[in-house]
Design a protein around this motif. Structure first.
Motif, PDB file in Angstrom:
ATOM      1  N   VAL A 155      68.160 -18.331  30.881  1.00  0.00           N
ATOM      2  CA  VAL A 155      69.219 -19.510  30.882  1.00  0.00           C
ATOM      3  C   VAL A 155      70.465 -18.985  31.109  1.00  0.00           C
ATOM      4  CG1 VAL A 155      70.014 -21.330  29.227  1.00  0.00           C
ATOM      5  CG2 VAL A 155      67.619 -20.758  29.138  1.00  0.00           C
ATOM      6  N   ILE A 156      71.236 -19.683  32.167  1.00  0.00           N
ATOM      7  CA  ILE A 156      72.650 -19.228  32.233  1.00  0.00           C
ATOM      8  C   ILE A 156      73.588 -19.882  31.474  1.00  0.00           C
ATOM      9  CG2 ILE A 156      74.231 -19.041  34.107  1.00  0.00           C
ATOM     10  CD1 ILE A 156      71.927 -18.756  36.092  1.00  0.00           C
ATOM     11  N   PRO A 157      74.254 -19.428  30.707  1.00  0.00           N
ATOM     12  CA  PRO A 157      75.543 -20.409  29.983  1.00  0.00           C
ATOM     13  C   PRO A 157      76.283 -20.892  31.026  1.00  0.00           C
ATOM     14  CG  PRO A 157      75.408 -18.126  29.508  1.00  0.00           C
ATOM     15  CD  PRO A 157      74.481 -18.038  30.288  1.00  0.00           C
ATOM     16  N   GLU A 158      76.792 -22.337  30.563  1.00  0.00           N
ATOM     17  CA  GLU A 158      77.556 -22.884  31.512  1.00  0.00           C
ATOM     18  C   GLU A 158      78.979 -22.393  31.619  1.00  0.00           C
ATOM     19  OE1 GLU A 158      79.427 -27.452  31.114  1.00  0.00           O
ATOM     20  OE2 GLU A 158      77.232 -27.060  30.173  1.00  0.00           O
ATOM     21  N   GLY A 159      79.629 -22.273  33.055  1.00  0.00           N
ATOM     22  CA  GLY A 159      80.610 -21.898  33.290  1.00  0.00           C
ATOM     23  C   GLY A 159      80.437 -20.333  33.945  1.00  0.00           C
ATOM     24  N   GLU A 160      79.200 -19.782  33.714  1.00  0.00           N
ATOM     25  CA  GLU A 160      79.010 -18.437  34.327  1.00  0.00           C
ATOM     26  C   GLU A 160      77.966 -18.492  35.559  1.00  0.00           C
ATOM     27  OE1 GLU A 160      77.600 -15.394  31.804  1.00  0.00           O
ATOM     28  OE2 GLU A 160      79.051 -16.020  30.284  1.00  0.00           O
ATOM     29  N   THR A 161      77.902 -17.301  36.502  1.00  0.00           N
ATOM     30  CA  THR A 161      77.280 -17.432  37.512  1.00  0.00           C
ATOM     31  C   THR A 161      75.795 -16.605  37.387  1.00  0.00           C
ATOM     32  OG1 THR A 161      78.326 -15.644  38.549  1.00  0.00           O
ATOM     33  CG2 THR A 161      79.251 -17.683  39.163  1.00  0.00           C
TER      34      THR A 161
END
Length: 175
Positions: free
Chosen positions: A34-40
């Motif tokens: 799961v990629i946190p919001e704001g990161e790539t």
């Protein structure tokens, strides 16, 4: 004539198809990060995935250093080291200097014996007489050197000093 056919799907995927595919992936052992919001995705990759190739590279390099030390101690040259380590000459040289390994560039095949360094002037007339006698019997210079326990250079020096020639082995003599 070239006819190009476009690929078309018979049906468009639905949300339930995507859910089924994800469940099948997870069931077969797959992990979804799961990629946190704001990161790539590149920044959010786990650190263990990055360190694994670095760890393998470090272990491989340590093995190459150990092999370099072993081969250099045995007297291997650059060509043998390049072949064994699968590295180019510049990288082998860099690896050797970083780890304090000295590589012998060339080694003499055989150190000359003490007798070979002596001149024919050190040989007395008795030995020269024996050399002339064996030469008259038909022995070659190398055979005379072996019989009198001299070097070939000394025997040829005797011939030069006493002005006589030794018999040379010819093709017809090799029967």
């Amino acid at each position: 004539m070239n006819t190009k056919y476009a690929r078309t799907r018979s049906s468009t995927p639905t949300a339930s198809d995507l859910t089924t595919a994800v469940e099948a992936f997870v069931a077969s052992g797959g992990v979804i990060a799961v990629i946190p919001e704001g990161e790539t995705a590149g920044l959010a990759t786990p650190s263990s995935a990055r360190t694994q190739p670095a760890e393998e590279h470090r272990l491989e390099l340590a093995g190459k250093v150990q092999q370099l030390k072993y081969l250099a101690a045995k007297g291997a040259g650059f060509t043998a080291l390049q072949y064994s380590l699968r590295m180019n000459k510049r990288d082998v040289r860099r690896l050797a200097t970083e780890n304090g390994v000295t590589i012998n560039l060339s080694q003499p095949l055989r150190t000359p014996s003490r007798e070979a360094l002596d001149d024919a002037t050190d040989i007395d007339d008795v030995v020269a007489g024996h050399a002339m006698h064996y030469s008259a019997l038909g022995y070659t210079a190398s055979e005379i050197a072996r019989i009198l326990d001299l070097s070939l250079r000394q025997v040829l020096g005797i011939g030069k000093a006493y002005r006589f020639e030794f018999r040379q082995r010819q093709e017809s003599d090799k029967r």
